[in-house]
Design a protein around this motif. Structure first.
Motif, PDB file in Angstrom:
ATOM      1  N   GLN A 137       0.794  -1.129  -0.091  1.00 29.88           N
ATOM      2  CA  GLN A 137       0.026   0.181   0.130  1.00 29.88           C
ATOM      3  C   GLN A 137       0.940   1.232   0.015  1.00 29.88           C
ATOM      4  O   GLN A 137       1.601   1.227   0.900  1.00 29.88           O
ATOM      5  CB  GLN A 137      -0.848   0.083   1.202  1.00 29.88           C
ATOM      6  N   ASP A 141      -2.139   8.895   1.194  1.00 32.99           N
ATOM      7  CA  ASP A 141      -2.807   8.419   2.478  1.00 32.99           C
ATOM      8  C   ASP A 141      -1.802   7.607   3.620  1.00 32.99           C
ATOM      9  O   ASP A 141      -2.077   7.221   4.624  1.00 32.99           O
ATOM     10  CB  ASP A 141      -3.802   7.615   2.086  1.00 32.99           C
ATOM     11  N   LYS A 154       2.961  17.465   2.543  1.00 32.83           N
ATOM     12  CA  LYS A 154       2.033  16.665   1.665  1.00 32.83           C
ATOM     13  C   LYS A 154       1.331  17.635   0.651  1.00 32.83           C
ATOM     14  O   LYS A 154       0.733  17.271  -0.696  1.00 32.83           O
ATOM     15  CB  LYS A 154       0.955  16.042   2.709  1.00 32.83           C
ATOM     16  N   ARG A 158       0.975  17.365  -3.637  1.00 28.40           N
ATOM     17  CA  ARG A 158      -0.287  17.312  -4.025  1.00 28.40           C
ATOM     18  C   ARG A 158      -0.170  18.409  -5.343  1.00 28.40           C
ATOM     19  O   ARG A 158      -0.803  17.941  -6.251  1.00 28.40           O
ATOM     20  CB  ARG A 158      -1.433  17.871  -3.101  1.00 28.40           C
ATOM     21  N   ASP A 195       0.511   7.625  -6.622  1.00 28.26           N
ATOM     22  CA  ASP A 195      -0.632   8.623  -7.142  1.00 28.26           C
ATOM     23  C   ASP A 195      -0.616   9.478  -8.178  1.00 28.26           C
ATOM     24  O   ASP A 195      -1.106  10.158  -8.504  1.00 28.26           O
ATOM     25  CB  ASP A 195      -0.525   9.255  -5.713  1.00 28.26           C
TER      26      ASP A 195
END
Length: 460
Positions: A137, A141, A154, A158, A195
């Motif tokens: 994973q 997150d 973070k 993004r 991501d």
């Protein structure tokens, strides 16, 4: 990825049509009209697939097929013939052919056959690398914490991911991730990949400090048969195995200068040449690099190339140490306790007030990795439902350590003099054992040598 195809065919028009068709599909194609010139081209070109005519002016294709396989067991040879029969097919397979095609050759079928042959090779070479990685994973997150430092990190991630989502693969610039050992630099690299737009492709990582220099080059760039004594066959490197995805170079500062030059060429030209190879192979790979060493100092010391440094630092992320993350320490501790408790099938203990206070005061020289190890020991060995101060395995690593308690004097200091004094003390304490002194100072051997030269220190 541009694979090499060698066509040995005496029908000039057919060879030309095959070459044009496969070149449009992105392959690099060489042609030869005779067995002799075909074998010469095989040695020079080192193809991935050979399309071999059965009947050539100077030899039978099935006769020279074993000669090719003797030179390179990994090559895929497809026999083509206008005289198809069951016995011919059986003979071709016995001789080691990958497959068999009857003339007239249907170019679309030929392309599918080549893609299948190369797909099997690619899967065989890369499955053990990227399938294991993709199973974990990963993503934003997975970065746990709400401290100002982590929120800022973070948000910066993004912004990058949003820009790449709009622009696609073309925007996939190199990224340099810095931070102390154990802060979670790999987690940042995984978030960028999983991501991002390359999430469906391989994520392949290599620790540049884990292998000797003599092996890293072959692992990264691959090699051809005969490139060195033990090169019994061709091997794809990790760069090619990461095609379409991400190559993560952890501890990139450990690469020696010749390898740094090859990495720079990969970043600038998007090509790779295997050891012992003659062809430049185009690759579509996004490079992420991480280090816990001060690259700027290594550049000044001539240990790290400045052009590679600036190429890697197109985008940079600095991961904060755990001691700068405030109450994230407790958030992470509870998170790890839950994970370890689930793994060991034990009820998760809770942290008592004294234990929480000690965790917050601790200097965490090993950062998140140290905290994860501490919480695993808590789950395994603490018999109580509430963790007290005595259950924390921190007796030799308390925040009262002198280094973590250093305070700047009101009158200030001469930083260079302090640095010189610390280096001298470490060298004296270890009788000028460079390795031991570097360990005392938390430096690499190369960085310590740089400081010895900087201060013109001489061994007594």
């Amino acid at each position: 990825m541009a694979y090499g195809i060698l066509v040995i065919e005496d029908e000039t028009s057919l060879a030309r049509n095959i070459r044009t068709y496969l070149a449009r599909a992105g392959y690099e194609v060489w042609t030869a009209e005779q067995a002799g010139t075909g074998l010469e081209a095989f040695e020079t070109f080192k193809p991935d697939v050979v399309l071999l005519d059965q009947r050539l002016p100077d030899a039978d294709g099935i006769e020279i097929l074993p000669q090719m396989l003797a030179r390179d067991r990994s090559v895929k040879v497809v026999l083509m013939t206008a005289h198809g029969s069951v016995s011919t097919a059986v003979s071709a397979m016995k001789a080691g052919a990958y497959d068999y095609l009857s003339k007239p050759v249907v170019l679309s079928e030929l392309l599918r056959l080549i893609e299948r042959a190369l797909g099997e090779e690619r899967i065989g070479e890369t499955l053990s690398y990227y399938q294991r990685q993709q199973a974990r994973q990963s993503g934003l997150d997975a970065i746990v914490g709400h401290s100002a430092a982590i929120v800022t990190l973070k948000e910066k991630l993004r912004v990058l991911l949003a820009a790449e989502a709009r622009l696609g693969d073309a925007s996939a610039a190199a990224v340099l991730i810095t931070g102390e050992t154990g802060t979670g630099k790999e987690l940042i690299a995984r978030a960028i990949h999983f991501d991002g737009p390359r999430r469906a492709a391989p994520f392949i990582e290599i620790n540049c400090a884990a292998l000797p220099a003599s092996l890293i080059e072959g692992e990264l760039f691959g090699y051809e048969r005969g490139a060195f004594t033990d090169a019994k066959g061709k091997k794809l490197g990790l760069v090619e195995a990461a095609e379409g995805g991400t190559l993560f170079l952890d501890e990139v500062a450990e690469l020696e200068l010749p390898l740094q030059a090859k990495l720079l060429k990969l970043l600038e030209d998007r090509t790779v040449r295997r050891l012992g190879g003659l062809r430049e192979i185009p690759v579509n790979v996004r490079v992420l690099a991480a280090t816990n060493r001060p690259l700027e100092e290594l550049v000044r010391a001539g240990i790290f190339r400045s052009d590679l440094f600036y190429r890697l630092k197109t985008i940079d992320f600095e991961v904060p140490p755990l001691r700068a993350r405030g109450h994230d320490i407790l958030t992470l501790a509870r998170h790890f306790i839950e994970l370890h408790a689930g793994r060991y099938r034990r009820p998760p203990p809770s942290l008592g007030p004294e234990a929480e206070a000690i965790l917050l005061r601790h200097g965490w020289p090993g950062n998140v990795r140290e905290l994860r190890n501490v919480t695993e020991q808590i789950v395994l060995f603490c018999p109580d439902a509430v963790v007290g101060a005595d259950a924390l395995p921190l007796s030799t690593l308390r925040a009262t350590d002198a280094a973590s308690e250093f305070r700047l004097p009101s009158a200030g200091v001469d930083i260079e003099q302090v640095e010189r004094s610390l280096v001298e003390q470490a060298l004296e304490r270890t009788a000028w054992n460079i390795t031991a002194a570097a360990r005392l100072l938390g430096l690499s051997r190369d960085t310590l040598r740089y400081r010895i030269e900087k201060f013109s220190l001489k061994r007594p």
